[in-house]
Structures are given as C-alpha cells and as structure tokens.
Scaffold this motif. Structure first.
Motif: not given
Length: 461
Positions: A127-128, A164-165, A182-187, A341-351
């Motif tokens: 998210w952040a 953009s992604a 994901t790919a999403e925009s405000q509508v 607009m927004w692309h949700w992303t995922a990542g790996i926990n560094s721990n």
C-alpha cells in the motif's frame, strides 16, 4: 535505519494505446489459455492449462514443500487470484496461506508487523510504497530476475505490461522492488434507469455532476456515494478531483499545496456534493460501503475505481447488473481531466524465510497465463494481452473497459507518485482523510479543513 530515497520520476503518464492492446492480442491469439472460452477458463484444471507455466525454463519444483503466507487486502485481485492458487500449488508444491483483511485493517496493522521485523507475510500487497521501501521492508527483486533457475524473462514477457505498470516496478535508485498486479483508474458509474428517469445524461462537467447527484437524490435513494471516512485509505477518489481542478496534494517539488485555491475548490465540490446528496452516515463510508450501496441500488451514482465494474456486472452480487453506465471523471472548468489511477503491487518481505518460494509465487501470479485466467473472472490486470481477451471484455463489460482505458490515458502519474509514493505518504494521506470527512459532514468548510490539513502535513514533512 531508513534509506533516503526520492520517489521515481515519470513513467505513470505514458499512454496506453489501442495499438498496444492489439499487439498484445496478436502475440497470444490462438495460444493455449488465451483462446479458451470464459466458462472454460473459470473452471480450468491443471491438465488443461498447466503447460502454459511448465513451458517456462524455470525450476518450479525447487521450493517443493514450502509454505508461504500471502498478506492481502479485500480486493478484486484477491478474489480473482485465490481460486487459482491450487494451480500454483500443483505446479510448484508450495502451499499458500492467504490472510485477507479490510483495507483499513490492513493499512493499520501491516506496518506494525513489518516494523517489528515479522517474517510473515512472506509476500504482500504493498500500500504505502514509499514507506515500505525507505523502511527496508521490501526485498530487492533484481537478484531473482537474474537467477536462471527461478526466472525466465523471455517467457514472462515484461513488455506486455502497460508502461505505467512497468514504471511502478523500479524505484529512483534503479532497483526493482515491486510486481504490478492490477490496473485501475477513477471512473463514474451511474444507475442508467435512475439517470434516464430524470431525463439526464452522464455528467460532463463538475457542475453537471453536482446537479445530477441532487436530481437523483430521493427519499429512498442517495444521489451519490464517495469515500469520506477519516482515514488515509479514503483519499484516492478525492485526489482525482484535486488533480482535475488543476491542483496537487504534494507538488512536483515535494511541497504540500493541499490548501491551494484549486485544491480547496475541488474539495468544496467533492465534500459539498456528499453533504447535499450523499447517504446518511457518509462519515463512515470507505470504498466497500460505496460499492455495496450502489450494487443494492441504494445509491444512484459513484466515482471510484474502474475495478468496481466486475462486481457491479455480477448479477449474483448486484441489483445494478446490466444497467450501469460508465463515464470519465467530469471536467472542472477548462482544466484537463486527471482521474486518479493505481496499480496495486506485491512484494517480498525482506525478513521472509521463504524468499525464493515467494518469488515463484510473484512470478506465477503476474504471468501472462495467470493474468488471462484472472481476467476471465473480471480482474483488470496490468497486462495488455489480458485486456485484449474476449473473456475479459465479456466479464468486465465493453463500455466499462473502454472508459477505464481512457481514464488510464488521462491520469497524471507524476502528481500521483508525488503523494502516494512519498515516504511520509501515510501521514500526508491521514491528514487529507480527516479533511475530507470534515467537509463531507459539514463539520468544517473546505478552506478551514484544508488549511488544517496543510499544517499537519507541513509538520510531518
């Protein structure tokens, strides 16, 4: 210890064209999972689609027997990917435990977990972004991309991602920390019979938007619902209003300008229309309440994520299925529209103790065949090839998809990144969320609320 890293510049505003979509479709036309009908895709077995993944030059079984935890938000991506996870387990031997929370719970609790160096979740929706990277909560993905045993760049085909992604993947230090999902925009989305009953059309201007909401605001149905809860995760649609009025939250020089004349005018519109034509209890509305009320036909109009189209079109969930019309965010004066607009992303926990297994999941979840399967369930993925499939258009809706793409092309990614990618993003957005709530409920006028938000943000910066 935190790292001092500036947000990335550019990228988000790069256009998505019909040509790029058709090029993606041409690449996959007639190939395996992409040519299966929607009903078949949704019920696909590993025997039917597994070759789409096993054709990759990847040792999928290298982490056989591992268990990873996926931290996820209640979101269309989670709903689309969770039923597909048994296919991943059959491919890899890796078990995936999905831990899902509401967005409010997730954004409050995840930083506490990561800040305490918890090993789980192993892989999570981010998210952040600025906070996660500067705090060191995300593992660099570059080493995994370079690992011939765990990656196959030719098979994965990164160029199939929207520009953009791709920009979301790379931070200003040149390191890839994220995988777009994901790919999403405000509508705008409007109950068409309710609109027609008033003899109105989809509002093209902000003044039309306010008058349309008022006209459809009856005793039984609210004219409009938009997010107004006093939390940072309620701010996304309001950001699109500010951008479309010619303003910014954090400008491109890194300064807070949330109380500019443009931003105040935007919030007078956003908060004012909710105060005048919104539902009772608007102060507690997050995206879930907005969507649920619209699908229950308790609200006539909304302005939020294009990804809502999947649920709205589902007759098992939505009374508004089959008679919802979509439009871009209305224009404010002579300013160009700039929906958020927004692309949700995922990542790996560094721990995480299971980083290789987490990487295999990320690569699988974001791959072309997985995107095609998720798109058949209506998910707007960041892959052009998935948007080009008939299964996605059938499930998402042709008109909704066209409006979403137009909105993606109209957004200003640099303004978005300046705020949402900022290392102090949570504090900035919390102050903004409080202001939205105060204006929508009538507790404060827009100028006072935005001045107060400006003071809080300046103190945080």
């Amino acid at each position: 210890m935190t790292r001092s890293i500036k947000p990335p510049a550019g990228g988000m505003h790069l256009p998505i064209s019909r040509r790029s979509l058709m090029r993606g479709a041409a690449v996959v036309a007639g190939a395996g999972v992409f040519s299966m009908p929607m009903s078949k895709l949704l019920a696909a077995t590993f025997e039917e689609v597994g070759s789409q993944w096993t054709s990759a030059d990847i040792d999928w079984k290298s982490q056989d027997g591992k268990t990873i935890v996926l931290g996820a938000v209640q979101h269309p991506w989670t709903e689309a990917i969770t039923p597909l996870i048994p296919l991943f387990t059959e491919l890899t031997g890796i078990n995936v435990e999905v831990q899902t929370q509401s967005e409010t719970e997730y954004t409050a609790e995840l930083p506490v977990k990561l800040g305490s160096r918890s090993a789980t979740p192993d892989v999570y929706m981010v998210w952040a972004i600025g906070q996660a990277i500067t705090a060191g909560w995300l593992e660099s993905l570059d080493g995994f991309y370079d690992n011939d045993q765990l990656s196959d760049a030719t098979w994965w085909e990164g160029d199939d991602l929207f520009p953009s992604a791709r920009s979301f993947q790379v931070w200003s230090d040149g390191i890839r920390y994220l995988m777009p999902i994901t790919a999403e925009s405000q509508v705008l989305f409007i109950n068409e019979p309710m609109l027609m009953a008033q003899g109105l059309s989809v509002p093209a201007t902000m003044d039309d938007f306010a008058s349309t909401a008022a006209a459809m605001n009856t005793g039984d149905v609210a004219g409009v619902a938009m997010r107004a809860k006093s939390t940072g995760d309620s701010t996304w649609p309001a950001g699109g209003f500010i951008f479309s009025y010619g303003g910014a939250i954090i400008d491109l020089d890194g300064k807070s300008v949330i109380n500019s004349a443009e931003a105040v005018a935007a919030m007078e519109m956003y908060g004012g229309v909710l105060n005048n034509s919104g539902p009772v209890g608007i102060s507690s509305y997050q995206w879930v309440e907005c969507l649920n009320d619209f699908m229950a036909e308790a609200v006539a109009m909304g302005c939020d994520s294009s990804n809502f189209a999947t649920d709205i079109a589902n007759p098992d969930k939505s009374a508004a299925a089959g008679h919802t019309i979509y439009g871009t965010i209305p224009q404010a004066g002579d300013n160009p529209i700039k929906p958020n607009m927004w692309h949700w992303t995922a990542g790996i926990n560094s721990n995480s103790a299971n980083k290789e297994a987490a990487w295999l999941f990320l690569q699988w979840a974001s791959s072309k065949p997985t995107a095609a399967l998720a798109a058949a369930a209506g998910l707007a993925t960041p892959r052009a090839s998935a948007w080009a499939t008939s299964a996605f258009e059938d499930r998402f809706g042709a008109q909704a998809a066209e409006v979403a793409l137009n909105s993606l092309k109209s957004g200003d990614g640099d303004l978005f990144k300046a705020t949402w990618f900022h290392p102090k993003g949570p504090q900035i957005l919390d102050a903004f969320g409080i202001a939205i709530n105060e204006i929508a409920t009538g507790a404060k006028d827009a100028k006072t609320a935005m001045d107060d938000a400006q003071s809080k943000i300046e103190a945080a910066l």
